[in-house]
Design a protein around this motif. Sequence first.
Motif, mmCIF file in Angstrom:
data_model
loop_
_atom_site.group_PDB
_atom_site.id
_atom_site.type_symbol
_atom_site.label_atom_id
_atom_site.label_comp_id
_atom_site.label_asym_id
_atom_site.label_seq_id
_atom_site.Cartn_x
_atom_site.Cartn_y
_atom_site.Cartn_z
ATOM 1 N N ALA A 1 52.850 15.712 22.522
ATOM 2 C CA ALA A 1 53.201 14.306 22.313
ATOM 3 C C ALA A 1 54.238 13.899 23.356
ATOM 4 N N THR A 2 54.339 12.600 23.618
ATOM 5 C CA THR A 2 55.388 12.152 24.524
ATOM 6 C C THR A 2 56.730 12.186 23.797
ATOM 7 N N ARG A 3 57.773 12.407 24.573
ATOM 8 C CA ARG A 3 59.109 12.367 23.983
ATOM 9 C C ARG A 3 59.416 10.970 23.442
ATOM 10 N N LEU A 4 58.815 9.965 24.097
ATOM 11 C CA LEU A 4 59.001 8.596 23.634
ATOM 12 C C LEU A 4 58.450 8.418 22.227
ATOM 13 N N ALA A 5 57.243 8.960 21.975
ATOM 14 C CA ALA A 5 56.633 8.825 20.647
ATOM 15 C C ALA A 5 57.484 9.505 19.579
ATOM 16 N N LEU A 6 57.985 10.689 19.882
ATOM 17 C CA LEU A 6 58.818 11.404 18.907
ATOM 18 C C LEU A 6 60.087 10.614 18.603
ATOM 19 N N ALA A 7 60.676 9.997 19.645
ATOM 20 C CA ALA A 7 61.888 9.210 19.436
ATOM 21 C C ALA A 7 61.606 7.959 18.616
ATOM 22 N N ASP A 8 60.476 7.274 18.937
ATOM 23 C CA ASP A 8 60.146 6.053 18.200
ATOM 24 C C ASP A 8 59.872 6.331 16.729
ATOM 25 N N LEU A 9 59.237 7.496 16.447
ATOM 26 C CA LEU A 9 58.930 7.857 15.065
ATOM 27 C C LEU A 9 60.096 8.555 14.374
ATOM 28 N N GLY A 10 61.109 8.934 15.157
ATOM 29 C CA GLY A 10 62.268 9.624 14.592
ATOM 30 C C GLY A 10 61.942 11.016 14.092
ATOM 31 N N LEU A 11 61.007 11.697 14.770
ATOM 32 C CA LEU A 11 60.544 13.004 14.309
ATOM 33 C C LEU A 11 61.383 14.133 14.882
ATOM 34 N N ASP A 12 61.661 15.119 14.039
ATOM 35 C CA ASP A 12 62.410 16.300 14.469
ATOM 36 C C ASP A 12 62.042 17.460 13.544
ATOM 37 N N VAL A 13 62.615 18.621 13.831
ATOM 38 C CA VAL A 13 62.343 19.828 13.045
ATOM 39 C C VAL A 13 62.650 19.580 11.570
ATOM 40 N N GLY A 14 61.719 19.995 10.711
ATOM 41 C CA GLY A 14 61.883 19.841 9.271
ATOM 42 C C GLY A 14 61.172 18.639 8.690
ATOM 43 N N ASP A 15 60.732 17.710 9.543
ATOM 44 C CA ASP A 15 60.048 16.517 9.039
ATOM 45 C C ASP A 15 58.599 16.831 8.680
ATOM 46 N N ARG A 16 58.110 16.185 7.614
ATOM 47 C CA ARG A 16 56.724 16.338 7.204
ATOM 48 C C ARG A 16 55.860 15.351 7.988
ATOM 49 N N VAL A 17 54.710 15.830 8.462
ATOM 50 C CA VAL A 17 53.804 14.997 9.251
ATOM 51 C C VAL A 17 52.361 15.293 8.854
ATOM 52 N N THR A 18 51.466 14.414 9.284
ATOM 53 C CA THR A 18 50.039 14.669 9.176
ATOM 54 C C THR A 18 49.488 14.790 10.589
ATOM 55 N N ALA A 19 48.830 15.909 10.874
ATOM 56 C CA ALA A 19 48.222 16.127 12.184
ATOM 57 C C ALA A 19 46.800 15.586 12.152
ATOM 58 N N LEU A 20 46.462 14.745 13.120
ATOM 59 C CA LEU A 20 45.153 14.115 13.201
ATOM 60 C C LEU A 20 44.386 14.686 14.389
ATOM 61 N N VAL A 21 43.138 15.114 14.139
ATOM 62 C CA VAL A 21 42.305 15.700 15.193
ATOM 63 C C VAL A 21 40.941 15.022 15.167
ATOM 64 N N LYS A 22 40.548 14.391 16.268
ATOM 65 C CA LYS A 22 39.229 13.767 16.336
ATOM 66 C C LYS A 22 38.149 14.845 16.334
ATOM 67 N N SER A 23 37.166 14.703 15.481
ATOM 68 C CA SER A 23 36.096 15.693 15.393
ATOM 69 C C SER A 23 35.347 15.841 16.709
ATOM 70 N N VAL A 24 35.135 14.730 17.409
ATOM 71 C CA VAL A 24 34.372 14.794 18.654
ATOM 72 C C VAL A 24 35.147 15.502 19.759
ATOM 73 N N ALA A 25 36.446 15.726 19.552
ATOM 74 C CA ALA A 25 37.243 16.454 20.545
ATOM 75 C C ALA A 25 37.138 17.963 20.368
ATOM 76 N N ILE A 26 36.612 18.414 19.230
ATOM 77 C CA ILE A 26 36.473 19.856 18.977
ATOM 78 C C ILE A 26 35.224 20.360 19.685
ATOM 79 N N ASP A 27 35.385 21.389 20.499
ATOM 80 C CA ASP A 27 34.273 21.967 21.256
ATOM 81 C C ASP A 27 33.558 22.988 20.378
ATOM 82 N N GLU A 28 32.324 22.672 19.981
ATOM 83 C CA GLU A 28 31.597 23.574 19.089
ATOM 84 C C GLU A 28 31.306 24.929 19.722
#
Length: 369
Positions: free
Chosen positions: A330-357
Amino acid sequence: MISFDCCWQRPDFRFEAAFEAGAGITALFGPSGSGKSTAIRLIAGLDRPDRGRITLDDTVLLDTAAGTDVPPHARRIGLVFQDALLFPHLSVKANLTYGRWFTDKAERRIGFDAVIEVLGIGHLLDRRPATLSGGERQRVAIGRALLTSPRLLLMDEPLAALDEARKYEILPFIERLRDEFALPILYVSHAVEEVTRLASRVVRFEAGRVVATGTPSEVLAAVGLGSTAERLAALSLVTGTIARHRPDFAVTEIAHPAGTLTVPGLVGSLGQTLRVAIRATDVALAVGHPGQVSVRTQLAGTIAAVDAGEGPAAMVTIALAGGERLVASATRLALADLGLDVGDRVTALVKSVAIDERGLSRIGTGTTG
């Protein structure tokens, strides 16, 4: 067990590497020119180092200090290269059995019929190499190497000369020979999807040296922010159980303690364990529930570490529910805008079409779906 420790100085390249490998497939991984093929040639006896010791089980193949150097033909090592190198004037059957005659009958422990069945080449036996596709030629080359009943199989980028369709065709055959012949294999590749699908252990090379060894998840995720190439190469391996096939949409749903992974294609069987390779650059982060989005794979976790340099990118390690870890770029800008740091709960999103079968590794058994 293969034990390798060699040093070889050439005018424009210094190779100095040591590693060990056991049963199953060990991938020698790294960029072109990093020393992977050099290691293969030294093990096979095609080149000789300035200093080194190579052992295979209890046999010393090379020991420069003791003056031991077993000739290539006596090492009982099978070789498969990018080019199949078949004899054009011989039939497929004659090509397959050619190397077998150099192996004593008492040492021929791999049967002809078993090799033909595993590689699916019974219908090709009477044909000549010129009439075969690239994938068929490479399967014959693998069969020829197996029929020498080697103690070790060396595969030097065996899929590099094939187009994408032929690569996808031959990967299941390499999986079968790994599982059915219990033969230690060293597999050279710089293709992530091949390594994650086939290997149980990875030796990572850079500039003639070994820089990391371990499981695919450990080695392929252990990438810093030193270069754009490193950032783009970082990935994670997430393991789940096949829960549902969706033939109407041509996808498979994988159950994981952190959520459901949706992957392309109708793969495996119900109840089977599947290892999924996910590139860090294909993971987005959301705070809380992401709401109405097109991304089907949504995995819950907690930020365990943030590796941020002075550049634009940061590598975020997420501890997923169930114990596995997922790396996101992720960009450092995105982490700063979201206020994310160690210990925070998040949801990781992965596009299915990006997974190489091609990188989906089946490591369990189940029932037919």
